[in-house]
Design an enzyme around this catalytic site. Structure first.
Site: not given
Ligand code: FAD
Ligand code: SIN
Length: 513
Positions: A11, A14, A40, A44, A47, A111, A228, A274, A335, A359, A370, A375
């Site tokens: 949730s 994605a 994750n 974020a 941006g 960035e 990171h 990075r 990261h 991700e 990346r 992302s």
């Molecule tokens: P997530 O948002 O991690 O969601 C994964 C979900 O899957 C969660 O709800 C989790 O509980 C669930 N899950 C996992 N395993 C299971 C399971 N077995 N059963 C049920 N549920 C499960 N990217 C950018 O482009 N710009 C940014 O500025 C940026 N800043 C970032 C800052 C930080 C601190 C971090 C950690 C990452 C950042 N990123 C950024 C990367 C980006 O945030 C992530 O790649 C992106 O949010 C991933 O989204 P997602 O939906 O794939 O995964």
């Molecule tokens: C950051 O804000 O530095 C994270 C950006 C990213 O992971 O893409």
């Protein structure tokens, strides 16, 4: 068995975005292992990168992405990303994500490794939180979307090369239930918690990759994990990201003596890609015998710093650090996972009906490294394509025929390893499969992980399932890093410090099931 058209595991952005699109086509179940906002995405900061400025173009964004990926991006995937990006941002705006503006125009920041400012943000540095809240509110109010929180996916149900459902453990009742579906979208995010020092929250344990590997899906590029450069390092304070946008807005790195050092390592200085900045910081800490460097924003007007980076400002302030007058102590931290479940341009895997989104997926967009803020854009662009594709026939042609390796038995001999625990695993991965790697340390890690794998007991609860998944994906990462005898992008080996054209190829794993 309860049946849905779409089951989505996860949730974050994605899972939620795909659910909001898929609800137009059928019933949707979201399973998520914590509460809806544990992901994750919520964290974020910087941006979303997208070519919308009049000075920018998808072609320029394409070139920057390809350059960051160090020879291993899939050009077609990157074209899709950069050309379809603006329409997907318009979707987010329609859902209500409040991107920051300046004089009525969307504000864009800079960035590392971007040629020009092209990063949209919300709430200054609270981009992820705004996205998560907006999309989860929309999902909660939909009558076609059922959300089961605290439900851990434990197995993908596959028969005759196609997926037909998922098994999940209800973490409150302790019961296991099988759910049936036409399409299973894995959106479980990354695996940053494999490392001792990480920007990721607890959920990032690589579950989706482990489950997909066990089900026979192809897993690619596992050696490419991004570190990171700047996470806050204050004694007794949880690790906290200091966004790259801070350097984009004029922050600079200094060593313990207050000297700027990045130009000693690369002509691109503080805004180099990075991987280069992270390795330069490690080298500088070694050279100066310290365990941190500093990010300095004190020359910038205090009012601008606190307004542009309110989360970072408040977090540091709450822990006794005023970043407008003192430098911020920082270290590199695990990261982002570039590799994952291999997909085609429509998010499909080699298993019919199984899609990977976000991700957890390896769409080919990131290659070996990346580009910052690509992302969140990737999630939107390929998420839309997944739902479009689910309207038609499955096509796994692009991905089914490539050569793939199965993990081999490893002779763990008579060597003794520390007993398996989360802390032991995180230390092993950080020390041996981290920013600087070598054949010897990787071999040691792969062997320890193989030994732990043999000793695993049948999992029964969330920690034991997650640990088993982490051992498996950790091993995939160590084995891939051992195979790749060169340095490229985020993968650096001291015994093979140069890139080699012979390695302009991907390492793909698939279990023979
Ligand atoms: P997530 O948002 O991690 O969601 C994964 C979900 O899957 C969660 O709800 C989790 O509980 C669930 N899950 C996992 N395993 C299971 C399971 N077995 N059963 C049920 N549920 C499960 N990217 C950018 O482009 N710009 C940014 O500025 C940026 N800043 C970032 C800052 C930080 C601190 C971090 C950690 C990452 C950042 N990123 C950024 C990367 C980006 O945030 C992530 O790649 C992106 O949010 C991933 O989204 P997602 O939906 O794939 O995964
Ligand atoms: C950051 O804000 O530095 C994270 C950006 C990213 O992971 O893409």
């Amino acid at each position: 068995m309860r049946e849905y058209d779409y089951i989505i595991v996860g949730s974050g952005i994605a899972g939620l975005y795909d659910a909001l699109l898929a609800q137009e086509l059928g019933s949707v179940l979201i399973l998520t292992k914590g509460s809806i906002d544990e992901c994750n995405t919520k964290h974020a900061q910087g941006g979303i990168a997208v070519a919308i400025s009049s000075l920018d173009s998808p072609e320029l964004h394409f070139r920057d992405t390809m350059a960051a990926g160090a020879g291993l991006c899939d050009p077609e995937a990157v074209h899709i990303l950069t050309e379809e990006g603006a329409d997907r941002i318009a979707d987010l705006v329609k859902f209500g994500v409040p991107f920051d503006t300046v004089e009525g125009e969307i504000a864009l920041t800079m960035e590392a490794a971007h040629s020009i400012p092209r990063i949209l943000h919300a709430g200054g540095d609270a981009t992820g939180e705004h996205i998560e809240v907006t999309l989860s509110n929309a999902a909660r109010s939909s009558r076609s979307i059922t959300i089961l929180e605290h439900c851990l996916a434990t197995d993908m149900l596959v028969r005759d090369g196609g997926v037909y459902g998922v098994a999940a453990l209800d973490l409150r009742s302790g019961s296991v239930e099988e759910f049936g579906c036409r399409f299973l979208i894995v959106a479980t995010g990354g695996m940053g918690r494999l490392f001792k020092i990480s920007t990721n929250p607890d959920i990032a344990t690589g579950d989706g990759i482990a489950l997909a590997y066990e089900a026979g899906a192809e897993i690619a590029d596992m050696e490419f994990f991004q570190f990171h450069p700047t996470a806050l390092r204050l004694p007794g304070v949880p690790l906290f990201l200091i966004s790259e946008a801070v350097r984009g807005e004029g922050g600079v790195l200094r060593n313990a003596s207050g000297e700027r050092f990045m130009l000693n390592y690369t002509p691109e200085g503080d805004l180099a890609p990075r991987d280069i900045v992270a390795r330069s910081i490690v080298a500088e800490m070694k050279k100066t015998g310290t365990d941190r460097v500093y990010l300095d924003v004190t020359p910038l007007p205090a009012r601008i710093v606190s307004a542009r980076f309110p989360q970072i400002y408040r977090f540091c302030q709450a822990h006794g650090l005023d970043i407008t007058s003192s430098m911020i102590p920082v270290v590199p931290a695990a990261h982002y996972m570039m590799g994952g479940i291999r997909t085609n341009y429509w998010g499909e895997t080699n298993i019919a009906g199984l899609f990977a989104s976000g991700e957890v997926a390896c769409t080919g967009v990131h290659g070996a490294n990346r580009l910052a803020s690509n992302s969140l854009l990737e999630v939107l662009v390929f998420g839309k394509r997944i739902v479009e594709r689910s309207k038609g026939e499955a096509d796994t042609a692009r991905i089914a025929e490539r050569g793939a390796f199965a993990l081999k038995e490893r002779d763990t001999g008579t060597r003794s390893f520390p007993s398996l625990s989360l802390t032991a695993l995180q230390s092993l991965l950080w020390d041996n499969v981290g920013i600087m790697r070598s054949g010897e340390r990787l071999e040691e890690a792969a062997t320890a992980l193989a030994a732990w794998e043999k000793d695993l007991k049948t999992p029964t609860d969330r920690p034991s399932y997650e640990l088993a998944n982490m051992v498996l994906v950790g091993r995939l990462m160590a084995e891939a890093a051992l195979m790749r005898e060169e340095s490229r992008g985020a993968h650096f080996r001291s015994d093979f410090p140069a890139s080699s054209d012979a390695w302009l190829r991907h390492i793909v794993f698939r279990k023979t099931v």
